[in-house]
Scaffold this motif. Structure first.
Motif, short mmCIF file in Angstrom:
data_model
loop_
_atom_site.label_atom_id
_atom_site.label_comp_id
_atom_site.label_asym_id
_atom_site.label_seq_id
_atom_site.Cartn_x
_atom_site.Cartn_y
_atom_site.Cartn_z
N ILE A 240 0.86 -1.19 0.00
CA ILE A 240 0.00 0.00 0.00
C ILE A 240 0.89 1.24 0.00
O ILE A 240 1.90 1.30 0.70
CB ILE A 240 -0.96 0.00 1.22
CG1 ILE A 240 -1.92 1.18 1.15
CG2 ILE A 240 -0.19 -0.01 2.54
CD1 ILE A 240 -3.06 1.11 2.17
N ARG A 241 0.53 2.22 -0.81
CA ARG A 241 1.31 3.45 -0.90
C ARG A 241 0.81 4.51 0.10
O ARG A 241 1.55 5.43 0.46
CB ARG A 241 1.23 4.01 -2.34
CG ARG A 241 2.08 5.23 -2.60
CD ARG A 241 3.54 4.98 -2.40
NE ARG A 241 4.15 4.10 -3.36
CZ ARG A 241 5.41 3.72 -3.32
NH1 ARG A 241 6.21 4.13 -2.35
NH2 ARG A 241 5.89 2.88 -4.23
N ARG A 242 -0.41 4.34 0.58
CA ARG A 242 -0.98 5.32 1.50
C ARG A 242 -0.27 5.26 2.86
O ARG A 242 0.17 4.20 3.29
CB ARG A 242 -2.48 5.05 1.68
CG ARG A 242 -3.21 6.06 2.57
CD ARG A 242 -4.72 5.97 2.34
NE ARG A 242 -5.23 4.65 2.63
CZ ARG A 242 -5.72 4.25 3.80
NH1 ARG A 242 -5.74 5.09 4.83
NH2 ARG A 242 -6.20 3.04 3.96
N CYS A 243 -0.20 6.40 3.53
CA CYS A 243 0.39 6.47 4.86
C CYS A 243 -0.52 7.30 5.76
O CYS A 243 -1.22 8.21 5.29
CB CYS A 243 1.79 7.08 4.80
SG CYS A 243 2.66 7.03 6.40
N ASN B 200 9.23 11.01 0.21
CA ASN B 200 8.73 10.95 -1.17
C ASN B 200 8.20 9.56 -1.52
O ASN B 200 8.17 9.18 -2.68
CB ASN B 200 9.83 11.38 -2.16
CG ASN B 200 11.07 10.51 -2.06
OD1 ASN B 200 11.02 9.37 -1.59
ND2 ASN B 200 12.20 11.05 -2.49
N GLU B 201 7.75 8.82 -0.51
CA GLU B 201 7.35 7.43 -0.75
C GLU B 201 5.91 7.15 -0.31
O GLU B 201 5.57 6.00 -0.03
CB GLU B 201 8.31 6.49 -0.02
CG GLU B 201 9.75 6.61 -0.50
CD GLU B 201 10.68 5.64 0.20
OE1 GLU B 201 10.29 4.48 0.39
OE2 GLU B 201 11.79 6.06 0.58
N PHE B 202 5.05 8.15 -0.27
CA PHE B 202 3.69 7.90 0.19
C PHE B 202 2.70 8.82 -0.51
O PHE B 202 3.06 9.80 -1.15
CB PHE B 202 3.60 8.14 1.70
CG PHE B 202 3.48 9.60 2.07
CD1 PHE B 202 2.25 10.15 2.39
CD2 PHE B 202 4.60 10.43 2.08
CE1 PHE B 202 2.13 11.50 2.71
CE2 PHE B 202 4.49 11.77 2.42
CZ PHE B 202 3.24 12.31 2.73
N ASP B 203 1.41 8.47 -0.40
CA ASP B 203 0.32 9.38 -0.71
C ASP B 203 -0.75 9.21 0.36
O ASP B 203 -0.58 8.44 1.31
CB ASP B 203 -0.22 9.16 -2.13
CG ASP B 203 -0.84 7.78 -2.33
OD1 ASP B 203 -1.48 7.26 -1.38
OD2 ASP B 203 -0.71 7.23 -3.43
N ASP B 204 -1.85 9.92 0.21
CA ASP B 204 -2.91 9.85 1.22
C ASP B 204 -4.22 9.30 0.65
O ASP B 204 -5.29 9.54 1.22
CB ASP B 204 -3.14 11.22 1.85
CG ASP B 204 -3.55 12.29 0.84
OD1 ASP B 204 -3.69 11.95 -0.37
OD2 ASP B 204 -3.74 13.45 1.23
N PHE B 205 -4.13 8.56 -0.46
CA PHE B 205 -5.37 8.13 -1.10
C PHE B 205 -5.33 6.70 -1.66
O PHE B 205 -6.39 6.13 -1.94
CB PHE B 205 -5.73 9.09 -2.25
CG PHE B 205 -4.65 9.20 -3.30
CD1 PHE B 205 -4.58 8.30 -4.34
CD2 PHE B 205 -3.71 10.22 -3.24
CE1 PHE B 205 -3.59 8.42 -5.32
CE2 PHE B 205 -2.73 10.34 -4.20
CZ PHE B 205 -2.66 9.43 -5.23
N SER B 206 -4.17 6.12 -1.85
CA SER B 206 -4.08 4.83 -2.55
C SER B 206 -4.77 3.72 -1.78
O SER B 206 -4.71 3.65 -0.55
CB SER B 206 -2.61 4.45 -2.78
OG SER B 206 -2.01 5.32 -3.70
#
Length: 362
Positions: A56-59, A67-73
């Motif tokens: 999962i890319r979300r954090c 630079n290794e996350f988003d808030d929606f994936s």
């Protein structure tokens, strides 16, 4: 003996005899598997030694340097994770470390860990620690997790990072009480860290609780080194002298990094080390996403062997510790005869990550 240390001694003394015996047994088993991994790696170069995989890319945090996350994936579907793990098992992979984003946000993380172990692969986890509770730690024990790492950036939270000792200390106590796997606490030095003395405080706290301790050095947005200041170098050397020995303490390269010196080494990214993003693509590492960018299902042994022999242009100033450590296995053989193609900076990798800041920490 100071009051904190006395309290920790009393706390650790409350562990049951059965818990202590089980931990010693599991630690011996891990060591045996590590020795087998090293022996296998010395005999053959035809399998990955370490793979970082992203479920999962979300954090749940938004550290400004990362630079290794988003808030929606959304989480990668569990069946897809199983397919990737089974593929890595067929390659003969030695270790899979689950990273992110924040992997504890994946609803089936425990079964993913179990799948890694069922393939005969050692299982690790990198987490910010916020979501750890006693029951979750026990579930990771049952799944067969063998290594867990938390990076703690400061003593008190600030505008850059909330991964502070003040916030996470209760989580560390839970790990000391319940975890049957090895726990490593990574402190951080370099530009952007407000108080470099914090790294020393974090490292000493890790050792007090019976964990291993490592130190990471801040790199820029392309994973390249930035020299430490004089006091930071002193703190770095002190932290390096702390704690227990483990495979993660293969770190002579960091002495050069701390002094801003280039390393002359043979990077085996794309071969002995793989980074598998949430889309199932193979990349050199977290800081060079975009190349080779081939689906894991299509990544052949011939391609891995070519990357084994490919000289990476970013290698001399690289600070990505895990790639350095794994590449140490093959430092003595197979001079690299191919030149790498153009390696895009991480900011050029489309649709892989939402950038939230320029520097990043390993």
């Amino acid at each position: 003996m100071n009051r904190t240390l006395r309290g920790n001694v009393r706390f650790l003394d409350t562990l049951t005899a059965n818990t202590k015996i089980r931990r010693k047994f599991l630690a011996m088993h891990r060591k045996l598997r590590e020795f087998r991994m090293i022996a296998k790696g010395l005999i053959s170069t035809r399998h990955p030694l370490l793979v970082h995989i992203i479920p999962i890319r979300r954090c749940n945090l938004a550290c400004t340097y990362c630079n290794e996350f988003d808030d929606f994936s959304k989480p990668v579907p569990t069946d897809e994770m199983f397919e990737r793990i089974d593929r890595l098992g067929a390659m003969g992979t030695s270790i899979i470390t689950i990273s992110g984003g924040e992997p504890l946000l994946h609803p089936d993380l425990d079964t993913i860990v179990s799948r890694i172990r069922k393939n005969g692969i050692m299982a690790g986890l990198i987490t910010n620690g916020y979501l750890l509770v006693a029951d979750r730690i026990k579930a990771l024990n049952r799944a067969g997790l063998e290594y867990l790492q938390i990076s703690i950036d400061n003593v008190n939270p600030d505008d850059v990072s909330k991964k502070s000792l003040k916030v996470l200390d209760q989580k560390l106590k839970l790990l000391a009480e319940h975890a049957e796997f090895q726990v490593n606490i990574n402190s951080v030095l370099g530009g952007g860290v407000v108080n470099s003395e914090d790294a020393l405080t974090v490292a000493h706290r890790a050792v007090e609780l019976g964990f291993t301790s490592t130190v990471g050095i801040l790199h820029d947005h392309n994973g390249q080194l930035q020299a430490l200041g004089t006091r930071e170098q002193e703190i770095f050397e002190e932290i390096m002298s702390l704690g227990k020995q483990s495979f993660t303490r293969i770190n002579q390269f960091q002495h050069n990094i701390a002094r801003g010196r280039e390393n002359n080494w043979r990077c085996r990214a794309g071969s002995r080390y793989l980074y598998i993003c949430e889309d199932g693509l193979v990349h050199y590492c977290s800081q060079q996403r975009g190349y080779p960018g081939i689906p894991l299902a299509d990544y052949t042994e011939e391609q891995r062997q070519r990357e084994f022999l490919t000289k990476k242009g970013c290698a001399p100033r690289c600070t990505v510790s895990c790639v350095h450590q794994i590449s140490t296995m093959d430092f003595w053989r197979a001079p690299q005869s191919f030149e790498s193609g153009p390696i895009p900076p991480i900011s050029a990798a489309d649709n892989l990550v939402q950038l939230t800041g320029s520097p990043s920490r390993e």
